[in-house]
Write an enzyme that holds these catalytic residues in place. Structure first.
Site, PDB file in Angstrom:
ATOM      1  N   HIS A  17     -32.071  40.939 -10.550  1.00 20.28           N
ATOM      2  CA  HIS A  17     -31.053  40.835  -9.503  1.00 20.28           C
ATOM      3  C   HIS A  17     -31.376  41.819  -8.388  1.00 20.28           C
ATOM      4  O   HIS A  17     -32.247  42.679  -8.535  1.00 20.28           O
ATOM      5  CB  HIS A  17     -29.651  41.050 -10.065  1.00 20.28           C
ATOM      6  N   HIS A  19     -30.040  44.420  -6.894  1.00 24.96           N
ATOM      7  CA  HIS A  19     -29.547  45.779  -6.730  1.00 24.96           C
ATOM      8  C   HIS A  19     -30.773  46.677  -6.601  1.00 24.96           C
ATOM      9  O   HIS A  19     -31.801  46.420  -7.231  1.00 24.96           O
ATOM     10  CB  HIS A  19     -28.694  46.207  -7.935  1.00 24.96           C
ATOM     11  N   ASP A  21     -31.793  49.470  -7.721  1.00 26.27           N
ATOM     12  CA  ASP A  21     -32.483  50.048  -8.884  1.00 26.27           C
ATOM     13  C   ASP A  21     -33.328  49.007  -9.613  1.00 26.27           C
ATOM     14  O   ASP A  21     -34.054  49.342 -10.542  1.00 26.27           O
ATOM     15  CB  ASP A  21     -31.487  50.732  -9.845  1.00 26.27           C
ATOM     16  N   HIS A  22     -33.237  47.744  -9.202  1.00 23.62           N
ATOM     17  CA  HIS A  22     -34.016  46.687  -9.851  1.00 23.62           C
ATOM     18  C   HIS A  22     -35.050  46.032  -8.936  1.00 23.62           C
ATOM     19  O   HIS A  22     -35.814  45.191  -9.394  1.00 23.62           O
ATOM     20  CB  HIS A  22     -33.087  45.618 -10.423  1.00 23.62           C
ATOM     21  N   HIS A  97     -22.863  39.736 -14.072  1.00 23.40           N
ATOM     22  CA  HIS A  97     -22.920  41.014 -13.349  1.00 23.40           C
ATOM     23  C   HIS A  97     -22.143  40.853 -12.046  1.00 23.40           C
ATOM     24  O   HIS A  97     -21.558  39.799 -11.804  1.00 23.40           O
ATOM     25  CB  HIS A  97     -24.399  41.368 -13.124  1.00 23.40           C
ATOM     26  N   ASP A 167     -28.851  44.229 -16.201  1.00 22.80           N
ATOM     27  CA  ASP A 167     -27.437  44.507 -15.950  1.00 22.80           C
ATOM     28  C   ASP A 167     -26.531  43.320 -16.284  1.00 22.80           C
ATOM     29  O   ASP A 167     -26.632  42.245 -15.692  1.00 22.80           O
ATOM     30  CB  ASP A 167     -27.242  44.906 -14.484  1.00 22.80           C
ATOM     31  N   HIS A 225     -30.862  51.788 -19.276  1.00 27.55           N
ATOM     32  CA  HIS A 225     -30.023  51.737 -18.068  1.00 27.55           C
ATOM     33  C   HIS A 225     -28.779  52.620 -18.229  1.00 27.55           C
ATOM     34  O   HIS A 225     -27.688  52.276 -17.796  1.00 27.55           O
ATOM     35  CB  HIS A 225     -29.628  50.278 -17.771  1.00 27.55           C
TER      36      HIS A 225
HETATM   37 ZN   LIG Z   1     -28.985  48.414 -12.522  1.00 30.36          ZN
HETATM   38 ZN   LIG Z   2     -26.961  45.895 -11.035  1.00 29.69          ZN
END
Ligand SMILES: [Zn+2]
Ligand SMILES: [Zn+2]
Length: 266
Positions: A17, A19, A21-22, A97, A167, A225
């Site tokens: 996804h 976000h 951090d990904h 999510h 997530d 995570h």
């Molecule tokens: Zn994340």
């Molecule tokens: Zn996320």
């Protein structure tokens, strides 16, 4: 590169996804591969608007990139095969999510059948009969006796699998889609005590991750995570998950997990 992986050998990148951090790591990777003189395509998978984001990066940053990026926008609501080669399939797993999000199931293909030596000796099969048996057919002998395929062949090893469920709030549906997986990676951002926070943010707790592993009948669970509030206390998260699913490991950056091949008997 810190993990000793040659970046030139990376051909497919699966993004769960969008976000930061990904996916923020994708852009320096694209640039680095360009600087190293890559010419072969890089295939990237992820939910919309991944293509738009990559196009923008290419328009303003890597304007002279020496290799193509082939972007596949996945449907995060569907369980679909998005990649396959001779030995491997990759399937999307819809997740729950705050934004469109899918996990990925990496599954070895079932290997071809092997002939049992005992059966070869007993039935004195012709070459054509052996070929038919390897295709999974029953064999009719000269005297009319039918030998079931089971007796002639076996699957040499059980296909291995790894599921990456990033997530997500707890999803029984996702767990069922990865049923029997060898290694289940499942996020566990919060401890059970912080389950309200997990619910608000579309994340899972340790116990929910463990329940997913139980539902999936996974052989092994890797959680990760973690919220940085537990930085000094990761072992307590692992221990909490292990109360529900014993074979739980806490992921650390760069960790490698081998999934041994389990050979079947003839
Ligand atoms: Zn994340
Ligand atoms: Zn996320």
């Amino acid at each position: 590169m810190r993990c000793g992986i040659n970046p030139m050998r990376i051909n497919h990148v699966f993004v769960s996804h969008l976000h930061g951090d990904h996916c923020y790591g994708l852009f320096p990777l694209i640039s680095t591969l360009g600087l190293q003189g890559r010419q072969t395509p890089l295939y990237v998978y992820g939910p919309k608007p991944l293509r738009e984001i990559i196009d923008m990066h290419l328009r303003y940053f890597d304007t002279q990139l020496g290799y193509p990026i082939v972007c596949t926008e996945i449907d995060h609501t569907q369980h679909q095969m998005v990649y396959e080669n001779k030995v491997l399939e990759v399937w999307t797993i819809p997740l729950r999510h705050r934004v469109p999000c899918a996990g990925y199931l990496f599954r070895e293909k079932t290997p071809g059948l092997n002939l049992r030596e005992s059966a070869l000796k007993r039935y004195n099969l012709s070459f054509a009969q052996m070929t038919a048996a390897k295709r999974g057919e029953d064999i009719t002998l000269d005297d009319g006796q039918v030998v079931p395929n089971d007796e002639l062949t076996y699957t040499p090893y059980s296909p291995r699998s790894y599921a990456y469920l990033s997530d997500t709030a707890y999803s029984a549906k996702a767990a069922n889609l990865v049923h029997g997986v060898d290694v289940l990676y499942h996020e566990a951002t919060f401890s059970d005590a912080d389950r309200k926070r997990a619910q608000q943010t579309g994340h899972s707790t340790t116990l929910q991750a463990a329940r997913a592993a139980v539902t999936a009948q996974a052989k092994r669970l890797v959680i990760g995570h973690f919220s940085n509030r537990y930085d000094d206390n990761i072992e307590s998260l692992r221990a909490e998950a292990a109360t529900v699913f014993e074979a739980t490991t806490a992921a650390t950056e760069g960790m490698r997990i081998d999934i041994p091949i389990i050979k079947n008997r003839q």
